[in-house]
Design an enzyme around this catalytic site. Sequence first.
Site, PDB file in Angstrom:
ATOM      1  CG  LEU A  88      29.693  97.991 -27.058  1.00  0.00           C
ATOM      2  CD1 LEU A  88      30.872  97.058 -27.237  1.00  0.00           C
ATOM      3  CD2 LEU A  88      30.067  99.401 -27.469  1.00  0.00           C
ATOM      4  N   GLY A  89      25.250  96.940 -28.271  1.00  0.00           N
ATOM      5  CA  GLY A  89      24.232  96.425 -29.186  1.00  0.00           C
ATOM      6  C   GLY A  89      23.462  95.304 -28.526  1.00  0.00           C
TER       7      GLY A  89
ATOM      8  N   GLY B 257      20.693  91.857 -29.717  1.00  0.00           N
ATOM      9  CA  GLY B 257      20.081  91.077 -30.786  1.00  0.00           C
ATOM     10  C   GLY B 257      19.340  89.892 -30.228  1.00  0.00           C
TER      11      GLY B 257
ATOM     12  CB  VAL C 292      27.412  93.291 -27.580  1.00  0.00           C
ATOM     13  CG1 VAL C 292      28.929  93.447 -27.588  1.00  0.00           C
ATOM     14  CG2 VAL C 292      26.997  92.104 -28.424  1.00  0.00           C
TER      15      VAL C 292
ATOM     16  CE  LYS D 107      26.000  87.648 -29.011  1.00  0.00           C
ATOM     17  NZ  LYS D 107      26.105  87.302 -30.446  1.00  0.00           N
TER      18      LYS D 107
ATOM     19  CE1 TYR E 280      33.920  98.618 -28.683  1.00  0.00           C
ATOM     20  CE2 TYR E 280      35.514 100.249 -27.941  1.00  0.00           C
ATOM     21  CZ  TYR E 280      34.311  99.934 -28.544  1.00  0.00           C
ATOM     22  OH  TYR E 280      33.492 100.929 -29.008  1.00  0.00           O
TER      23      TYR E 280
ATOM     24  CG  ASP F 264      26.448  85.591 -39.547  1.00  0.00           C
ATOM     25  OD1 ASP F 264      25.809  85.812 -40.601  1.00  0.00           O
ATOM     26  OD2 ASP F 264      26.127  86.073 -38.449  1.00  0.00           O
TER      27      ASP F 264
ATOM     28  CE  LYS G 162      25.585  89.553 -39.333  1.00  0.00           C
ATOM     29  NZ  LYS G 162      24.221  89.254 -38.830  1.00  0.00           N
TER      30      LYS G 162
ATOM     31  CB  ALA H  14      26.418  93.624 -39.114  1.00  0.00           C
TER      32      ALA H  14
END
Length: 715
Positions: free
Chosen positions: A21-22, A24, A29, A43, A93, A137, A139, A141
């Site tokens: 999913l991503g 960083g 994730v 994660k 999810y 945090d 934000k 995103a």
Amino acid sequence: MDRLLSADPSVIGGYRLAARLGAGGMGVVYLARSPHGTWCALKSIRSEHADDPGFRARFRRETELAARLRSRWTVPVLAADAEARSPWLATAYVPGPSLAEAIARNGPWPTVQLLRLGAALAEALEGVHACGLVHRDVKPANILLAADGPRLIDFGIARAVGVTALTTDGSVIGSPGYLSPEQARGRTVGPASDVFSLGCVLAHAATGRPVFGVGGAAGVLYRTVHEEPDLDSVPEALAGIVRRCLSKDPERRPSVAELRDGFGRFEERGWLPEGLPALVAARAARVLELPVPQGTVTDGVPVDGWADAVTQAAGAPAGAPTSRRRVLAAGGAVLGVSAAGVGSWWRWGRSPSSGTTGAGALPRRVIGLLGDRSEAAFTAHQRGAQVAVGEHNDSAGRAFDLVLRTADDGGTAKGATAAAARLAADPEVSLVIGTGTNATAPAAVEACARARVAQLLTRADTNELDGVNLTSTLLMRPTRTAGPPAILRYLNRVVKPTHTTVVHDLTDGAETLQTVRSITVHKKLDGDATVEEIAPDGDFGAAARRIADRGDDAVLFAGVHPDRAASCARALREAGYRGPCVADEHVLGARFLAQAEGWLIGTGYTDATADPRVRAFTAAHRARFGAAPAPWAAEAYDAVRFAVHGLTALGDDDRSVLRSELLRRPWQGITRKVSYDADSEFFEAQEDAGAFLYRVRDHAIRFVARADDIGRTAN
């Protein structure tokens, strides 16, 4: 969504992984399926963080704190293991896009939907703060959009109010552009900090742009602390409350209860702007259509169970007691992760090999080279790239062969768009190297992003590229927002000026304003500074005489037109000024070189005939082409080798995840160290990040030093 890489585990903590999913700076994730068959976001923390006992302690403590949360607008944690070799956590999810993606795709939100968004997020923060937590945090995103409302996720840096921090006081934790002034200063934060962040989020959703601008983290943090937010275009119904949220003084910000009163009641019907309900529905449908993830084969034996021991990467070794895994009630805790990255999409299954040219032949990877074939800089790029390709194809043990394919953009933005689209549409092309100028390079970004092919930009440094972290493009040099590194370092380390004049040519003032700001606002130049603004049709004579009369220690020309820079150089000389003068590579031209004897010039390219660190490349270039490398040849050589670095790690995986591989870890080339900020994904403008200093001598520029050597060598 992206498919799994060959290096990804199949199972973590009993959860079967289905997709990425991503990724960083902290970890990866995954989309995973629980032992009970429900989809979740899992994660996995990178091992380098897991090696820090303090990190594990914070991870464990914050997981426990998050278990207090009960909110409609957060997502529950299903399980977590702080003791695994790679700590992990699994949350429910949410198959919708992030607010960041929604704004990037569909633009600003209407007033009604903004108020409903604010109402839900204020209620979410009320629940967070009632449990004694501060999110820290908030934000775009970290806000996922579902059909029934938003979800605030990623409590990975949350902290309990009144609990001693496990991180060092004075460190900046959070995302620049959305964190509060007290966070930017590294000070202790409370609930008012989340209110400030919410104001930033709502202003961004209302205008389509970050409230404190874009660019390097240092500049954004400075503006957060010292400058007023950009609230132009924020609807009147929202402007007053957002302005109060963005007060520099935490005591003057509204409470969450006041925010709830101001935003009104959340209404589910019509809460998403036009176009987004269809996107949310499409994301949900993709997940419903997924096959059940199957087990992998280990040493030829199918893996049928859901135990932790399925894969070593799952964390605990085989046979480790499952009591080490702390399972939380599905409706209880909230410690979310970003479940949908910007521009992500679903591709199921592993891609086949790129193909071979014969029995036993290696697969091939095609790299596209985009630029104006009539330019000398393109020829230099092409030759440098050919040296890198030849070296790779001659190397033993390589996993694939390289092919270089070029595309001509004709030197125009329209041509760049078309040529980039042609390269990106070719499924054989694994990556595009953009060699264009500031006038053409931005045009190629969207074409590569649409095709999900990574692009490396070697030459362009325009501020227009400050937002490429939302695309598939990566820069191999900082933009001008970071300031001209080589000449600033020369002034600070060698000249050490008490007073410098910045001559700001307004002929292209918007493009050069960031250079001026880096000196006057962000204080990247030691000593005092005066700005002399020169109108587009103005003369430099009067300003030059003032500079000479003051006896300034240095002059920095902020402009991009060679003829204008030449006029400035002549005016300073005629006024009798003899101090050091500096500018960047954009001023180089025959007329300027004729007028600017002794000036220092900062560039993004080295001189391969004078830079001792590129001797081997220079010799290889001479052997192949019978001539020394021209400017940008060594930089193109590095770009190809950086691409190979990513492609090798990628293995047989699809080109769509190459950018993620390139972002993973720093890489050292012959001209620069390539690394990217884990949060912003901006090129990190370190001292060894490809900045070089030249001096004008006899109507030509002569190499002086790399930026990181300035001050250590005789200049």
